[in-house]
Design an enzyme around this catalytic site. Sequence first.
Site, PDB file in Angstrom:
ATOM      1  N   LYS A  20       0.836  -1.202   0.000  1.00 41.47           N
ATOM      2  CA  LYS A  20       0.000   0.000   0.000  1.00 41.47           C
ATOM      3  C   LYS A  20       0.875   1.259   0.000  1.00 41.47           C
ATOM      4  CE  LYS A  20      -3.889  -2.438   1.948  1.00 41.47           C
ATOM      5  NZ  LYS A  20      -4.622  -2.944   3.127  1.00 41.47           N
TER       6      LYS A  20
ATOM      7  N   GLN B   6      -5.129  -1.752   9.226  1.00 36.23           N
ATOM      8  CA  GLN B   6      -5.027  -3.101   8.653  1.00 36.23           C
ATOM      9  C   GLN B   6      -5.647  -4.132   9.598  1.00 36.23           C
ATOM     10  OE1 GLN B   6      -3.822  -3.606   5.561  1.00 36.23           O
ATOM     11  NE2 GLN B   6      -4.124  -5.797   5.664  1.00 36.23           N
TER      12      GLN B   6
ATOM     13  N   ASP C 145     -11.572   2.311   3.249  1.00 36.45           N
ATOM     14  CA  ASP C 145     -11.932   0.892   3.139  1.00 36.45           C
ATOM     15  C   ASP C 145     -13.429   0.725   2.866  1.00 36.45           C
ATOM     16  OD1 ASP C 145      -9.856  -1.021   3.502  1.00 36.45           O
ATOM     17  OD2 ASP C 145      -9.704  -0.508   5.633  1.00 36.45           O
TER      18      ASP C 145
HETATM   19  N1  GUN Z   1      -7.087  -7.023   5.722  1.00 40.30           N
HETATM   20  C1  GUN Z   1      -7.292  -7.774   4.624  1.00 40.30           C
HETATM   21  N2  GUN Z   1      -7.899  -7.047   3.658  1.00 40.30           N
HETATM   22  C2  GUN Z   1      -8.085  -5.812   4.164  1.00 40.30           C
HETATM   23  C3  GUN Z   1      -8.639  -4.612   3.641  1.00 40.30           C
HETATM   24  O1  GUN Z   1      -9.132  -4.540   2.509  1.00 40.30           O
HETATM   25  N3  GUN Z   1      -8.621  -3.544   4.482  1.00 40.30           N
HETATM   26  C4  GUN Z   1      -8.116  -3.610   5.738  1.00 40.30           C
HETATM   27  N4  GUN Z   1      -8.164  -2.503   6.483  1.00 40.30           N
HETATM   28  N5  GUN Z   1      -7.593  -4.700   6.251  1.00 40.30           N
HETATM   29  C5  GUN Z   1      -7.568  -5.801   5.470  1.00 40.30           C
END
Ligand code: GUN
Length: 283
Positions: free
Chosen positions: A51, A95, A118
């Site tokens: 990211k 996350q 998200d």
């Molecule tokens: N963990 C796995 N996929 C995601 C996601 O799309 N967003 C977040 N915040 N955590 C994750």
Amino acid sequence: MALIDGKAVSLQVKQQVKQECDKLKTKGVTPGLAVIIVGDDPASQVYVRNKEKACEECGFYSVKYALDADTTQSKLNALIDKLNKDEKINGILCQLPLPKHLDDKEVINRIDPIKDVDAFHPVNVGAIMIGDYNFLPCTPAGVMELIHSTGVDVTGKKAVVIGRSNIVGKPMAMLLLHENATVEITHSKTLDLKSITKEADILVAAIGRAKFVTADMVKNGAIVIDVGMNRDENGKLCGDVDFENVKDKCSFITPVPGGVGPMTISMLMRNTLTAAKLQNGLI
Ligand code: GUN
């Protein structure tokens, strides 16, 4: 069978986001993303690194907050409160999964919905349900982009989603419905799953079980999208679809890796760009 190249589509999205980011910068706005990671889960660390890399590629400002595994809920809450007020930060992503002593729901609810890139906050989930949204959840939005890349019109098609998670299955069904598919959500308790999946023109597998979708479950000529990220019996990365056996039955199929995974990050970049525009009155 044609392979859907998630890396190529994802690169196109990032290039488009970068172009728009460059335009925003001429107006004095640089999109900013804060990523919070708690503890040292290796998979989460890889996702977070990717990211940050994507932010750099798009020309965004990004900050990573790596908190110890034993961080308290109140410390995490205080960080979110600070980021909610920080004008340089347009998007906040914490996350998941979090260590067991922390509450995912409390974190999701605390992020200002306008910075919720998200699209996990109940306000944004509700907005998606009624089809009037700012942000789309990253993985389902990435899947829609991959389906669009095939040139096949979703309208009227029978779409079957395997999996009912809040992150993928449920919003996935809603996005397919918005594009006029006839949608069925199935899951681990569905009876006679095969009889349902065999009818699907578009099959999205998001159940989290290695090679769960076998050739006998797939209609000839279907589009098959694999959201899974599992390890097979040899520890090799694999999806929810038994790719080698299913591929020859499909019109289009996504590989794992190199399918949905890269798209999720590109859609996060798009949401962060949207957040920056929204917060600066540019939409
Ligand atoms: N963990 C796995 N996929 C995601 C996601 O799309 N967003 C977040 N915040 N955590 C994750």
